[in-house]
Enzyme design. Sequence first.
Site, mmCIF file in Angstrom:
data_model
loop_
_atom_site.group_PDB
_atom_site.id
_atom_site.type_symbol
_atom_site.label_atom_id
_atom_site.label_comp_id
_atom_site.label_asym_id
_atom_site.label_seq_id
_atom_site.Cartn_x
_atom_site.Cartn_y
_atom_site.Cartn_z
ATOM 1 N N SER A 247 0.876 -1.239 0.044
ATOM 2 C CA SER A 247 0.003 0.090 0.071
ATOM 3 C C SER A 247 0.915 1.434 0.019
ATOM 4 O O SER A 247 0.466 2.206 0.723
ATOM 5 C CB SER A 247 -0.840 -0.099 1.142
ATOM 6 O OG SER A 247 -1.634 -1.006 1.171
ATOM 7 N N GLY B 117 1.397 0.749 -7.533
ATOM 8 C CA GLY B 117 0.357 0.757 -8.803
ATOM 9 C C GLY B 117 0.193 2.096 -9.440
ATOM 10 O O GLY B 117 0.444 2.222 -10.454
ATOM 11 N N TYR C 136 -14.091 -5.652 1.203
ATOM 12 C CA TYR C 136 -13.427 -5.073 2.434
ATOM 13 C C TYR C 136 -12.032 -5.546 2.420
ATOM 14 O O TYR C 136 -11.187 -5.084 2.945
ATOM 15 C CB TYR C 136 -13.977 -6.005 3.694
ATOM 16 C CG TYR C 136 -15.277 -5.252 4.073
ATOM 17 C CD1 TYR C 136 -15.430 -3.893 4.456
ATOM 18 C CD2 TYR C 136 -16.446 -5.956 4.452
ATOM 19 C CE1 TYR C 136 -16.628 -3.185 4.690
ATOM 20 C CE2 TYR C 136 -17.747 -5.388 4.840
ATOM 21 C CZ TYR C 136 -17.789 -3.927 4.945
ATOM 22 O OH TYR C 136 -18.602 -3.408 5.242
ATOM 23 N N ASP D 196 -6.000 -1.782 -9.288
ATOM 24 C CA ASP D 196 -4.752 -1.205 -9.794
ATOM 25 C C ASP D 196 -5.001 -1.197 -11.311
ATOM 26 O O ASP D 196 -4.521 -0.125 -11.875
ATOM 27 C CB ASP D 196 -3.374 -1.896 -9.788
ATOM 28 C CG ASP D 196 -2.983 -1.511 -8.426
ATOM 29 O OD1 ASP D 196 -2.945 -0.315 -8.048
ATOM 30 O OD2 ASP D 196 -2.450 -2.183 -7.542
ATOM 31 N N ASP E 298 7.299 -12.074 0.617
ATOM 32 C CA ASP E 298 6.185 -12.953 0.616
ATOM 33 C C ASP E 298 6.195 -14.270 0.135
ATOM 34 O O ASP E 298 6.845 -14.239 -0.965
ATOM 35 C CB ASP E 298 4.927 -12.491 0.117
ATOM 36 C CG ASP E 298 4.821 -10.938 0.389
ATOM 37 O OD1 ASP E 298 5.238 -10.512 1.556
ATOM 38 O OD2 ASP E 298 4.030 -10.381 -0.144
ATOM 39 N N GLU F 47 4.173 -16.112 -1.215
ATOM 40 C CA GLU F 47 3.164 -16.373 -2.393
ATOM 41 C C GLU F 47 3.824 -15.749 -3.649
ATOM 42 O O GLU F 47 3.731 -16.208 -4.675
ATOM 43 C CB GLU F 47 1.875 -15.342 -2.356
ATOM 44 C CG GLU F 47 0.858 -16.160 -1.308
ATOM 45 C CD GLU F 47 1.001 -15.947 -0.033
ATOM 46 O OE1 GLU F 47 2.003 -15.224 0.538
ATOM 47 O OE2 GLU F 47 0.149 -16.031 0.917
ATOM 48 N N LYS G 29 17.086 1.976 6.455
ATOM 49 C CA LYS G 29 17.731 0.308 6.556
ATOM 50 C C LYS G 29 16.365 -0.352 6.132
ATOM 51 O O LYS G 29 16.827 -1.427 5.315
ATOM 52 C CB LYS G 29 17.764 0.207 8.228
ATOM 53 C CG LYS G 29 18.420 -1.011 8.496
ATOM 54 C CD LYS G 29 19.722 -1.294 8.246
ATOM 55 C CE LYS G 29 20.441 -0.430 9.338
ATOM 56 N NZ LYS G 29 21.940 -0.471 8.851
ATOM 57 N N GLY H 244 -23.730 -3.433 -5.781
ATOM 58 C CA GLY H 244 -23.504 -4.258 -4.545
ATOM 59 C C GLY H 244 -24.224 -5.552 -4.911
ATOM 60 O O GLY H 244 -24.901 -5.864 -5.527
ATOM 61 N N CYS I 44 -25.814 0.216 -11.405
ATOM 62 C CA CYS I 44 -26.139 -1.172 -11.250
ATOM 63 C C CYS I 44 -27.211 -1.587 -10.242
ATOM 64 O O CYS I 44 -28.395 -1.365 -10.760
ATOM 65 C CB CYS I 44 -24.822 -1.880 -11.156
ATOM 66 S SG CYS I 44 -25.048 -3.731 -11.727
ATOM 67 N N HIS J 52 -21.946 -0.046 -15.450
ATOM 68 C CA HIS J 52 -21.226 0.635 -14.379
ATOM 69 C C HIS J 52 -20.226 1.835 -15.202
ATOM 70 O O HIS J 52 -19.236 1.428 -15.675
ATOM 71 C CB HIS J 52 -19.883 -0.293 -13.850
ATOM 72 C CG HIS J 52 -20.604 -1.158 -12.831
ATOM 73 N ND1 HIS J 52 -20.774 -0.887 -11.434
ATOM 74 C CD2 HIS J 52 -21.044 -2.568 -12.853
ATOM 75 C CE1 HIS J 52 -21.399 -1.917 -10.920
ATOM 76 N NE2 HIS J 52 -21.557 -2.860 -11.750
ATOM 77 N N GLU K 197 -18.760 4.056 -14.108
ATOM 78 C CA GLU K 197 -17.379 4.591 -13.441
ATOM 79 C C GLU K 197 -16.130 3.901 -13.811
ATOM 80 O O GLU K 197 -14.982 4.600 -13.633
ATOM 81 C CB GLU K 197 -17.710 4.263 -11.792
ATOM 82 C CG GLU K 197 -17.591 2.732 -11.275
ATOM 83 C CD GLU K 197 -18.702 2.106 -11.265
ATOM 84 O OE1 GLU K 197 -19.982 2.591 -11.946
ATOM 85 O OE2 GLU K 197 -19.105 1.178 -10.594
#
Length: 539
Positions: free
Chosen positions: A17, A21, A57, A74, A151, A153, A193, A358, A385, A511, A513
Amino acid sequence: MPTSTKYIIFTGGVVSSVGKGVTAAAIGRTLKQRGFKVAVQKLDPYINVDPGTMSPYQHGEVFVLDDGAETDLDLGHYERFIDIRLGRVSNFTSGQVYAEVISKERHGDYLGGTIQVIPHVTNEIKRRIGLVAKETGAEIVLIEVGGTVGDIESQPFLEALRQIRNEFGRDNVFFVHTTWMPYIAATGELKTKPTQHSVRELRSIGISPNMIIPRSDHPVTDDLVEKIALFCDVDKRAVVPMVTADILYEVPLLIERAGMPDYLIDLMGMKARKKPDWSEWEDLIKRVRKPKPSIQIALVGKYVELHDAYMSVRESLKHAALALDVEVEIAWVHSADLEKDKGWDLIKASHGLVVPGGFGSRGTEGKVLAAKYAREDKVPYLGLCLGMQVMCIEFGRNVLGHDDANSSEFDRSTSYPVIDLMLEQRSITDMGGTMRLGLYPCKLKSGTRAARAYGVPKVDERHRHRFEFNNAFREDFEKNGMVFSGLSPDDQLVEIAELKDHPFMVGSQFHPEFLSRPNRAHPLFLGLVRAAKERAKIK
Ligand code: GLN
């Protein structure tokens, strides 16, 4: 495997975060401004096949592309910053990679071989990376690796990228590593560091970054840049600190001023095709900075605690406000609160309402209440929507008098299913990727608000839904003041609904947006903001 394509790979270190992106997207724009054809790809290390079924969420908004791919948010930054249209090849997850490898194994394609992360999983990753240049013909492909170095993954991705650097050649593949510099308030210092450690971590898997972008909330002094260059063994010019910008869309200009694109182009052995012309962007930022009268728009959603869940809606509102020379304050209203008689002060203080998309019934009744308020009090309303669906449910209940009007998504036994499952969706039980997804045409009825907003007879918009307006009730609605101003070309599907006697109450099944741009606000958002501006009595 020789290549004429250049690859810039963005990795992240220290924490997530920090705007990797946005940085990648902004760099993409600076390259486009120099006349290069760029493409982007985001690699997501999680095991989900796509973010379509993930909780907003946890993951924020699901961004939908023209071809119906449900992708990471992104991709929205990429499309808005670079002003391009991306496709399915631009985003893949570990889940997709493993699903492919396992299905090939089940199919017998590996002839009984032992299937391993290296080479089978890494080969599949490399195959998918190769598709971008093939499908887009881009000269420069920007690849963002999700997560942070270290990570578990992301290891197969980084290994595949390390291999790609060898296979495609070191003069074709470049690594840009974005890190975070923590600020120690007690001593007033920024720390390098963690950056050093994350570069060491990257090196331990065989990747040396060509460029380091230490992100920070505080100005970074030259001695810190020197220190990072020294300890991380890169050129001083290759360390380009980026202080958090107060205006998101200023990032491409900041990157330009920091000399990053010229350095990258030198590094890649390329020559700019043209001198970048930033006049439009500079004008955009000037307009952002200019003091403007404010309007308030209430965003009535159910994931409002996490603003990222409505990233594109928020950006679209900002684009429209900017075009109309107002400041937009967003009042984040939890739709479930409205059911408990809370949050109405925010609604009532707003000059317009947006009810976004939603799924599932939680909070839906609150959205219906918001639509009722907007209709009765003639407050500008834009339904996206689900927001269009609740607008129709409310109309069915309170104008037509069918108390139990509902969507069959929320009430299977309603006698008045205003919104119902599309025929082709009825037999589907799988959750992921089973909706009406992606770009579909919509013809506009002349003389309507929608047609006037767009100014053209036909548009293509992005969809993501299972349910539709139920045609059995069309006539009833139309007789009573609802106008179906956008329909599918065969007239079978309602795409836009609007109220006749209302300053602006418009809902779209798609949509909008996802297609708004900072310099090209979406017509429906412009319509809402224009009406809200009038309500606020701003000239
Ligand atoms: N849940 C509704 C449907 O599936 C609306 C979807 C949405 O808002 N994206 O049709």
